[in-house]
Write an enzyme that holds these catalytic residues in place. Structure first.
Site, PDB file in Angstrom:
ATOM      1  N   ARG A   1      11.979  -8.935  50.413  1.00  0.00           N
ATOM      2  CA  ARG A   1      11.486  -9.215  49.070  1.00  0.00           C
ATOM      3  C   ARG A   1      11.773  -8.051  48.131  1.00  0.00           C
ATOM      4  O   ARG A   1      12.144  -8.256  46.970  1.00  0.00           O
ATOM      5  CB  ARG A   1       9.983  -9.494  49.108  1.00  0.00           C
ATOM      6  CG  ARG A   1       9.392  -9.725  47.731  1.00  0.00           C
ATOM      7  CD  ARG A   1       7.906 -10.029  47.792  1.00  0.00           C
ATOM      8  NE  ARG A   1       7.378 -10.285  46.460  1.00  0.00           N
ATOM      9  CZ  ARG A   1       6.167 -10.744  46.205  1.00  0.00           C
ATOM     10  NH1 ARG A   1       5.334 -11.003  47.196  1.00  0.00           N
ATOM     11  NH2 ARG A   1       5.773 -10.950  44.965  1.00  0.00           N
TER      12      ARG A   1
ATOM     13  N   CYS B   1       1.987 -25.785  45.996  1.00  0.00           N
ATOM     14  CA  CYS B   1       1.962 -24.547  45.222  1.00  0.00           C
ATOM     15  C   CYS B   1       0.572 -24.399  44.624  1.00  0.00           C
ATOM     16  O   CYS B   1      -0.112 -25.390  44.379  1.00  0.00           O
ATOM     17  CB  CYS B   1       3.023 -24.586  44.122  1.00  0.00           C
ATOM     18  SG  CYS B   1       3.117 -23.092  43.109  1.00  0.00           S
TER      19      CYS B   1
ATOM     20  N   ASN C   1       8.107 -20.227  49.913  1.00  0.00           N
ATOM     21  CA  ASN C   1       8.982 -20.192  48.741  1.00  0.00           C
ATOM     22  C   ASN C   1      10.446 -20.010  49.121  1.00  0.00           C
ATOM     23  O   ASN C   1      10.740 -19.417  50.164  1.00  0.00           O
ATOM     24  CB  ASN C   1       8.548 -19.042  47.824  1.00  0.00           C
ATOM     25  CG  ASN C   1       7.327 -19.401  46.998  1.00  0.00           C
ATOM     26  OD1 ASN C   1       7.190 -20.513  46.530  1.00  0.00           O
ATOM     27  ND2 ASN C   1       6.428 -18.438  46.836  1.00  0.00           N
TER      28      ASN C   1
ATOM     29  N   HIS D   1       7.598 -23.760  40.226  1.00  0.00           N
ATOM     30  CA  HIS D   1       7.726 -22.516  39.462  1.00  0.00           C
ATOM     31  C   HIS D   1       8.505 -22.716  38.161  1.00  0.00           C
ATOM     32  O   HIS D   1       9.068 -21.769  37.614  1.00  0.00           O
ATOM     33  CB  HIS D   1       8.348 -21.397  40.311  1.00  0.00           C
ATOM     34  CG  HIS D   1       7.420 -20.897  41.371  1.00  0.00           C
ATOM     35  ND1 HIS D   1       7.714 -19.806  42.161  1.00  0.00           N
ATOM     36  CD2 HIS D   1       6.192 -21.323  41.769  1.00  0.00           C
ATOM     37  CE1 HIS D   1       6.705 -19.590  42.997  1.00  0.00           C
ATOM     38  NE2 HIS D   1       5.769 -20.509  42.772  1.00  0.00           N
TER      39      HIS D   1
ATOM     40  N   TYR E   1       5.586 -18.439  35.303  1.00  0.00           N
ATOM     41  CA  TYR E   1       6.987 -18.240  35.706  1.00  0.00           C
ATOM     42  C   TYR E   1       7.957 -18.502  34.559  1.00  0.00           C
ATOM     43  O   TYR E   1       9.102 -18.052  34.607  1.00  0.00           O
ATOM     44  CB  TYR E   1       7.331 -19.145  36.895  1.00  0.00           C
ATOM     45  CG  TYR E   1       6.712 -18.671  38.190  1.00  0.00           C
ATOM     46  CD1 TYR E   1       7.342 -17.702  38.959  1.00  0.00           C
ATOM     47  CD2 TYR E   1       5.500 -19.167  38.625  1.00  0.00           C
ATOM     48  CE1 TYR E   1       6.785 -17.247  40.142  1.00  0.00           C
ATOM     49  CE2 TYR E   1       4.920 -18.722  39.806  1.00  0.00           C
ATOM     50  CZ  TYR E   1       5.567 -17.764  40.564  1.00  0.00           C
ATOM     51  OH  TYR E   1       5.000 -17.304  41.726  1.00  0.00           O
TER      52      TYR E   1
END
Length: 418
Positions: free
Chosen positions: A90, A164, A144, A194, A241
């Site tokens: 990440r 989500c 995700n 998102h 987002y």
């Protein structure tokens, strides 16, 4: 009733356990299995989970294992919450895209594509093993990028829905602002995972979205980190987002001058694991709220209860096949909308006509997701390049070319074809 959590060693798991324990009448679990290759984490989170169940009076049994096939055997539902490559991957997703002036984020842009390429093959392998062992089990995906991962699962014919926490988080936030019970708040939530907007907020059959913006607009805008005039001009409330799209260059400047979210999460995870090691801890710590995933457990319980017992909320926001719900998107696109959920699956509710400002961006990102899934399933530099070129946060061949090489270089160990 048996549920299995793949990625049970996640620091998120105590949030999930707390929800299962508190909502045991909605979802009466008899056995909960946490499976993860990280035995060190299971050794901490398994005992903590059992202590949480005991404190809240849940009679169910919690077991841990690294054996995925044993974990999913006989499961009524399998919940996926894994992170291929961990926080280290990440951190890379949030870093190298910034070098060419593009947003570095784990679920959208180049970083989001990297995560999809790492994740889709692993999830499909897990789903195949679930189907071989227990073909009737539902798969609930919280991994995700949820939209792409869910699309991959459905493309391969698995019984799956994506989940989500954005919608439930906004529902709770609006309820607090309006001083009403969250159950009274119903969202016209539409978009892709998102990439969603609230086009109406209903309380007692009244659309209170204009009142939310007039009475609480400054608070909502501050939470979204967008100017209030943007919200009032749009007449909708975007998810946070959308800031990556509506204020891309501003976000890049911020990301270049402050610690990454991955670094913050890694620090929190270290602290959380230390707390989890305390044998007297029998509740989720307050620090977990900063980790993210607020209300995730309640959404997961509601969805599992509907799928397994025809219980829970009548309408829930899920990620599922479009099948004509949004006529400007292909039927096999995965959309995030309210749906009627039963043991047979999810049926999206009708959606009113949408502003071209929303439909255009949705269509663009859907095309990117189609190309991203092709790259995840079949590999190849050209497929990665095409997906990056299609993404509205990239869109220039020079950027796409450089990002393709960077993505492959940083993820080679996870890409069998590279």
């Amino acid at each position: 009733m048996k549920l299995t959590v793949v990625g049970g060693g996640s620091t998120y798991t105590p949030e999930l356990i707390d929800g299962f324990a508190r909502l045991r009448d909605v979802l009466p679990i008899t056995e909960l299995v946490l499976t993860d290759p990280a035995t060190d984490r299971l050794d901490l989170i398994g005992p903590l989970s059992r202590r949480i169940f005991a404190r809240l009076g849940h009679p169910g049994r919690i077991t841990t294992t690294t054996d995925l096939d044993a974990a999913v055997e006989g499961a009524d539902a399998v919940l996926l919450q894994l992170r291929v490559g961990g926080q280290a991957a990440r951190l890379q997703d949030e870093t190298w895209p910034l070098e060419c002036g593009c947003v570095g984020q784990e679920t959208t842009g180049a970083g989001g594509l990297a995560k999809a390429l790492r994740t889709v093959p692993v999830v499909l392998d897990i789903a195949d093993r679930v189907r071989r062992t227990n073909p009737d089990a539902w798969i609930i995906d919280f991994t995700n990028p949820v939209g792409i991962v869910t699309r991959a699962l459905l493309k391969e014919g698995h019984k799956a829905l994506g989940l989500c926490n954005v919608a439930i988080g906004l529902q709770r936030k609006f309820a607090a602002l309006l001083n009403v019970d969250p159950a009274e708040v119903h969202l016209d939530h539409v978009g892709l995972n998102h990439l969603t907007w609230e086009t109406a907020v209903h309380v007692n059959n009244e659309n209170v979205l204009p009142r939310l913006l007039s009475d609480h607009g400054e608070k909502i805008a501050a939470d979204l980190r967008l100017p209030l005039p943007v919200l009032t001009t749009l007449g909708v409330i975007p998810s946070y987002y959308l800031r990556y799209f509506y204020a891309h260059d501003e976000v890049v400047r911020e990301m270049r001058t402050k610690p990454s979210r991955a670094a913050e999460v890694a620090r929190m995870e270290k602290e959380l694991l230390t707390l989890y090691a305390d044998p007297t801890l029998d509740e989720k710590p307050a620090l977990l709220a900063e980790r993210g995933g607020a209300y995730y457990s309640e959404a997961a319980v509601d969805l599992a209860a509907a799928l397994l017992r025809n219980a829970g909320s009548q309408h829930q926001v899920v990620n599922t096949l479009n099948n004509g719900t949004l006529p400007f998107l292909p039927d096999d696109a995965v959309i995030e909308v309210p749906a009627a959920v039963t043991a047979k699956g999810a049926t999206p509710l009708p959606v009113n006509d949408l502003d071209p400002l929303l439909t255009g961006l949705m269509a663009n990102v859907t095309a990117y997701e189609d190309l991203a899934l092709e790259a995840a399933l079949h590999g190849g530099r050209d497929r990665v390049f095409r997906a990056l070129l299609a993404h509205p946060l990239i869109g220039q061949y020079a950027y796409a070319d450089r990002l393709t090489d960077d993505l492959i270089a940083h993820n080679r160990e996870h890409l069998t074809w590279a």
